[in-house]
Design an enzyme around this catalytic site. Structure first.
Site, PDB file in Angstrom:
ATOM      1  N   ALA A  68       0.948  -1.235   0.008  1.00 16.68           N
ATOM      2  CA  ALA A  68       0.087  -0.184   0.069  1.00 16.68           C
ATOM      3  C   ALA A  68       1.117   1.312   0.016  1.00 16.68           C
ATOM      4  O   ALA A  68       2.118   1.143   0.288  1.00 16.68           O
ATOM      5  CB  ALA A  68      -0.792  -0.097   1.310  1.00 16.68           C
ATOM      6  N   GLY A 107       0.584  -5.012   1.188  1.00 17.64           N
ATOM      7  CA  GLY A 107      -0.589  -5.147   0.385  1.00 17.64           C
ATOM      8  C   GLY A 107      -0.411  -6.089  -0.823  1.00 17.64           C
ATOM      9  O   GLY A 107      -1.033  -6.468  -1.549  1.00 17.64           O
ATOM     10  N   GLU A 146      -0.625  -9.470  -0.094  1.00 21.21           N
ATOM     11  CA  GLU A 146      -2.079  -9.849   0.135  1.00 21.21           C
ATOM     12  C   GLU A 146      -2.964  -9.753  -0.987  1.00 21.21           C
ATOM     13  O   GLU A 146      -3.900 -10.614  -1.026  1.00 21.21           O
ATOM     14  CB  GLU A 146      -2.450  -8.482   1.354  1.00 21.21           C
ATOM     15  CG  GLU A 146      -1.761  -8.639   2.516  1.00 21.21           C
ATOM     16  CD  GLU A 146      -1.998  -7.579   3.312  1.00 21.21           C
ATOM     17  OE1 GLU A 146      -1.833  -6.191   2.868  1.00 21.21           O
ATOM     18  OE2 GLU A 146      -2.638  -7.576   4.626  1.00 21.21           O
ATOM     19  N   GLU A 179       4.963  -4.930   7.444  1.00 22.40           N
ATOM     20  CA  GLU A 179       3.978  -3.875   7.981  1.00 22.40           C
ATOM     21  C   GLU A 179       4.440  -3.332   9.632  1.00 22.40           C
ATOM     22  O   GLU A 179       4.382  -2.444  10.107  1.00 22.40           O
ATOM     23  CB  GLU A 179       2.518  -4.324   8.047  1.00 22.40           C
ATOM     24  CG  GLU A 179       1.726  -4.018   6.783  1.00 22.40           C
ATOM     25  CD  GLU A 179       1.666  -5.458   5.905  1.00 22.40           C
ATOM     26  OE1 GLU A 179       2.873  -6.095   6.346  1.00 22.40           O
ATOM     27  OE2 GLU A 179       1.015  -5.437   5.067  1.00 22.40           O
TER      28      GLU A 179
END
Ligand code: HXC
Length: 259
Positions: free
Chosen positions: A63, A108, A111, A131
């Site tokens: 992200a 992300g 993910e 993260e």
């Protein structure tokens, strides 16, 4: 769509995340574009999807940290909801989605890859959930899918708590990816797999995906009942008759009609 390209050829759609300057990091617009790209597909025409990143360095580097740095908890929750919906919609997309992981799959990015049905990687791919080093948890499903995908809670927790990256060969060993290829062979390998899937009875492939996904969310007796339903209903389809008649008539060519 500003950051995503869609290319449909021979029943296979390739969706390419195209923000190379930021190693294809997922900002709000990229997430919107990914959702729009999947929405744009005509399921009468497309039978398998390949999801990849542009360039030869990165699938998705996570992200967008620049977008997240000043967020408060309300904004963080909203981002988590929006991102998780995109991931879940891909996981539940009616037809198979192959992630062709052509480089970094971090945060992300990993993910997103884990929301796909099958993961293939290039040999320079790097995986990780970094993260905790940024002061957050994985927020697009990583705390839930990593253990489910690799089936190894100890290893999943180790990766989540340390935030350390792993290389493609380690991802293969863990079962995070199905296969690893030299960069230039990755897309051809994904296309070959997609074309094999696309040549099968589409309605049978769709029901198979639904049976696996739905069954994994319930107990084994209810799951078997889901399979019975999705298996049984195919006997009312033209493609079941075609597939079985082709076998009995010793025909290689099958004319599946997606119904
Ligand atoms: C914003 C990013 C980015 C990211 C890379 N870039 N990753 N921008 N968000 N996640 C940008 C860099 O700022 C830089 O822009 C350009 O891409 C090239 O990156 P470099 O760092 O210069 O490249 P390199 O030295 O080769 O290092 C590559 C890298 C590193 C190891 C992938 O970029 C990196 O560690 N990125 C962050 C990875 C990460 O922590 N991802 C998880 C994010 S959190 P400029 O403008 O400087 O050229 C997450 C949470 C998901 O994903 C859930 C949220 C709810």
């Amino acid at each position: 769509m500003e950051f995503v390209k869609v290319d449909v050829k021979d029943a296979v759609a390739t969706i390419t995340i195209d923000r190379p300057k930021a190693l294809n990091a997922l900002n709000t617009q990229v997430l919107k574009d990914i959702a729009a790209a999947f929405d744009s597909l005509d399921l009468d025409e497309v039978r398998c999807v390949i999801l990849t990143g542009s360039g030869d360095r990165s699938f998705v580097a996570g992200a967008d940290i620049g977008e997240m740095v000043e967020m408060d908890s309300a904004a963080g929750k909203e981002l988590g909801r929006v991102g998780n919906k995109v991931m879940r919609d891909i996981e539940n997309f009616p037809i198979p989605v192959i992630a062709a992981i052509n480089g970094f799959a971090l945060g992300g990015g990993n993910e997103l890859a884990m929301s796909c049905d099958v993961r293939l990687a290039s040999d320079n791919a790097i995986f990780g959930q970094p993260e905790v080093g940024l002061g957050i948890t994985p927020g697009f499903g990583g705390t839930q899918r990593l253990a489910r995908v690799i089936g190894n809670l100890s290893k999943a927790k180790e990766l989540l708590y340390t935030g350390r990256n792993i290389k493609a060969d380690q991802a293969l060993e863990l079962g995070l990816v199905s296969a690893v290829y030299p960069q230039e062979e990755l897309i051809p390998a994904a296309e070959k797999m997609a074309s094999i899937i696309a040549a099968n009875a589409p309605v049978a492939v769709r029901n198979t995906k639904a049976a696996v996904n739905r069954g994994l969310q319930t107990d084994i007796d209810a799951a078997i009942e889901i399979e019975v339903e999705l298996f049984g209903e195919l006997f009312d389809t033209a493609d079941q008759k075609e597939g079985m008649n082709a076998f009995l008539e010793k025909r290689k060519e099958k004319n599946f009609q997606n119904r």
